[in-house]
Design a protein around this motif. Structure first.
Motif: not given
Length: 158
Positions: A19-23, A44-55, A60-64, A70-71
């Protein structure tokens, strides 16, 4: 890079790898469009933060399961290696000869050395407990905790 190149991954690690490459592409594309059409500078920091939040949300949804990460390092450490395998062994009590007592003890440490303790149980021939004990040994090795549990049981039996 070590995580990406690793061949042995847990189920979560394989999912992240998929999933990570798509995000990454999605968030770079969004940031680029904001920069181009809205004049918002790409950070860059904002992009990385948003990727981490989505990931984190996708995992969490996939594995319930809630992730307290945080990093990216915490996310990596939680998925770099397959979870340890545990085996279950049923243990039963066998009736012994009448008048026979059985004493079982164990010692352990959390870390080696680490905080340690031990305990035991004395049973009669029917398996009924006569007494139990547990004790704290402080900071010591697992082998020493085993020996201290044995010594404690011998002192209690005398």
């Amino acid at each position: 890079m070590a995580w990406w190149m690793s061949s042995s991954r847990s189920e979560k690690g394989r999912f992240l790898f998929f999933v990570l490459p798509s995000l990454i592409c999605w968030h770079i594309w969004k940031a680029r469009n904001k920069a181009y059409y809205e004049g918002v500078q790409m950070r860059l920091g904002r992009i990385c933060h948003d990727i981490l939040i989505d990931m984190k949300g996708v995992v969490e949804v996939q594995f319930n399961q809630r992730l307290g990460v945080q990093t990216f390092l915490q996310l990596y450490e939680g998925t770099a290696h397959p979870p340890p395998c545990y085996s279950v062994q049923l243990v039963g009590w066998r009736v012994t000869e009448e008048g026979t007592l059985t004493l079982n003890t164990d010692g352990c440490s959390k870390g080696n050395p680490g905080v340690s303790g031990g305990g035991g149980i004395l049973r009669d021939s029917l398996g009924l407990p006569l007494f139990v004990f547990s004790t704290y040994f402080g900071e010591t090795s697992s082998l020493r905790a085993e020996v201290l549990a044995l010594a404690t049981r011998l002192r209690l039996c005398m």
